[in-house]
Design an enzyme around this catalytic site. Structure first.
Site, PDB file in Angstrom:
ATOM      1  N   GLY A   1       0.834  -1.184   0.000  1.00  0.00           N
ATOM      2  CA  GLY A   1       0.000   0.000   0.000  1.00  0.00           C
ATOM      3  C   GLY A   1       0.873   1.238   0.000  1.00  0.00           C
ATOM      4  O   GLY A   1       2.104   1.156   0.059  1.00  0.00           O
ATOM      5  N   HIS A   2       0.228   2.349  -0.018  1.00  0.00           N
ATOM      6  CA  HIS A   2       0.934   3.626  -0.053  1.00  0.00           C
ATOM      7  C   HIS A   2       1.631   3.900   1.270  1.00  0.00           C
ATOM      8  O   HIS A   2       1.072   3.636   2.337  1.00  0.00           O
ATOM      9  CB  HIS A   2      -0.057   4.749  -0.377  1.00  0.00           C
ATOM     10  CG  HIS A   2      -0.609   4.635  -1.757  1.00  0.00           C
ATOM     11  ND1 HIS A   2      -1.616   3.748  -2.083  1.00  0.00           N
ATOM     12  CD2 HIS A   2      -0.272   5.284  -2.903  1.00  0.00           C
ATOM     13  CE1 HIS A   2      -1.887   3.866  -3.366  1.00  0.00           C
ATOM     14  NE2 HIS A   2      -1.093   4.796  -3.891  1.00  0.00           N
ATOM     15  N   GLY A   3       2.849   4.416   1.166  1.00  0.00           N
ATOM     16  CA  GLY A   3       3.620   4.724   2.373  1.00  0.00           C
ATOM     17  C   GLY A   3       4.041   3.451   3.085  1.00  0.00           C
ATOM     18  O   GLY A   3       4.361   2.445   2.463  1.00  0.00           O
TER      19      GLY A   3
ATOM     20  N   ASP B   1      -3.899  -1.741  -0.439  1.00  0.00           N
ATOM     21  CA  ASP B   1      -4.777  -0.758   0.190  1.00  0.00           C
ATOM     22  C   ASP B   1      -5.924  -0.281  -0.701  1.00  0.00           C
ATOM     23  O   ASP B   1      -7.073  -0.320  -0.285  1.00  0.00           O
ATOM     24  CB  ASP B   1      -3.970   0.430   0.742  1.00  0.00           C
ATOM     25  CG  ASP B   1      -3.138   1.170  -0.288  1.00  0.00           C
ATOM     26  OD1 ASP B   1      -3.038   0.711  -1.453  1.00  0.00           O
ATOM     27  OD2 ASP B   1      -2.550   2.211   0.067  1.00  0.00           O
TER      28      ASP B   1
END
Length: 146
Positions: A8-10, A66
């Site tokens: 997912g992001h981050g 995500d």
């Protein structure tokens, strides 16, 4: 056996895997692949390919990412398309991963995905609704006593 790749992001994936390790202990069946600021689709795809090298090519893999349509998802579909050993589920969260790990050793990929589809909504709770249900139960129990 189904292996999990969380992304997912981050740093959402590393945070979830860290929590999983805290609850279940270290687990070789789950890998975090973060998608960092400044990276693009090809970067996350290379990270996935590197993670997949940890498993035999015939291994069943479930990507838990995500967002539907985000770069981690879009990179995963490039690997999953046409490969019956790989599937992708979006909306990753800690209860989902714990549920998946609880079944990963004894389920087929399809069984695991079908189970997550049914069980994950159960982890979505709203405090105000839960307290209202408890209040209603208490009211009904009091009525039963009369």
């Amino acid at each position: 056996m189904v292996k999990l790749i969380i992304s997912g992001h981050g740093e959402i994936s590393t945070g979830i895997v860290s929590a999983v390790n805290m609850i279940f202990g270290e687990n070789d069946n789950v890998i975090a692949v973060p998608f960092k600021k400044g990276e693009g689709l090809e970067d996350i795809k290379k990270h996935y390919e590197s993670a997949l090298k940890n498993y035999p090519t015939e291994e069943k893999i479930l990507f838990l990412v995500d967002l539907f349509g985000g770069s981690p998802y879009n990179a995963a579909i490039q690997l999953a398309y046409g490969n019956e050993n790989i599937d992708i589920v979006t909306g990753v969260n800690l209860p989902m991963v714990l549920e998946a790990l609880g079944m990963a050793e004894t389920s087929s990929l399809k069984e695991l995905v079908d189970h997550l589809k049914e069980s994950v909504p159960e982890s979505f709770k709203i405090f105000s609704e839960q307290t209202q249900q408890l209040s209603n139960q208490e009211d009904n129990e009091e009525d039963d006593l009369l």
